[in-house]
Design an enzyme around this catalytic site. Structure first.
Site: not given
Length: 220
Positions: A191-192
């Site tokens: 994520d990210s």
């Protein structure tokens, strides 16, 4: 003179309320809790900037310590059927989550890179640890969450190289066999900033495998 403390108290109260207040949509539940959290992190950012300006600590490290304060330690009673162990893959620290179900068959494999702007976050704390336990349990999978090194202790491309090293080690036939993982059902995720790392690692691994297959064909 007696009214001065009252005036000062009133001014400080109004200033604090103005600092904390944040316009939010009406549908949000417990808005004051969100406002207090926002004010806490803004204050942490200001203090971190001041500490760096005074030469006491690095800006990012100060913010990291504040965020880690809010990260809850893993609850060992949460999904106790998932076996959790801390390992090193070619020198890179990882946390491995093994689902105890599905005995006798090959499991899915998931390599995960947490987010945090390449500067914060940990595979072993808070929501990341909890999510990995859930994925392992619901997918009957072996989840490997990589504890790659962070800025400012290291610079680019060290985080990427840590993730790539862990990925190559995890994808070796010996390791896949050790954890009873189906080599046809292995995923890379994040994520990210971890999503960026996952994309880069997946492309590099794919390119390496293609180059190896092509060289084998040429030899034949």
């Amino acid at each position: 003179m007696r009214g001065i403390p009252l005036i000062i108290t009133l001014l400080l109260t109004v200033s604090l309320a103005y600092y904390i207040y944040l316009p939010l949509p009406e549908a949000i539940q417990r808005p004051w809790k969100l406002m207090l959290l926002d004010a806490t992190f803004r204050t942490a950012v200001y203090i971190a900037a001041l500490k760096q300006w005074l030469g006491f600590d690095h800006y990012i490290i100060s913010i990291r310590r504040t965020s880690e304060f809010f990260d809850k330690n893993p609850d060992p009673e949460f999904l106790p059927g998932v076996i959790v162990s801390d390992e090193t893959f070619s020198g890179v620290p990882v946390r491995v989550y093994e689902a105890s179900g599905g005995e006798g068959g090959l499991k899915r494999g998931l390599l995960y890179f947490h987010g945090g702007g390449w500067a914060m976050g940990s595979a072993k704390k808070g929501a990341y640890d909890k999510m990995s336990r859930i994925w392992s349990d619901e997918l009957n999978a072996v989840v490997v969450s990589v504890e790659y090194r962070l800025y400012p202790e290291v610079q680019f491309p060290v985080p990427y190289l840590d993730c790539l090293t862990a990925a190559k080690y995890f994808l070796s036939a010996e390791v896949l066999s050790k954890y009873s993982i189906d080599p046809e059902r292995v995923a890379v995720s994040g994520d990210s900033a971890g999503g960026n790392l996952a994309a880069a690692v997946a492309q590099e691994v794919r390119t390496s495998l293609y180059s190896y297959s092509y060289s084998v064909i040429l030899q034949l």
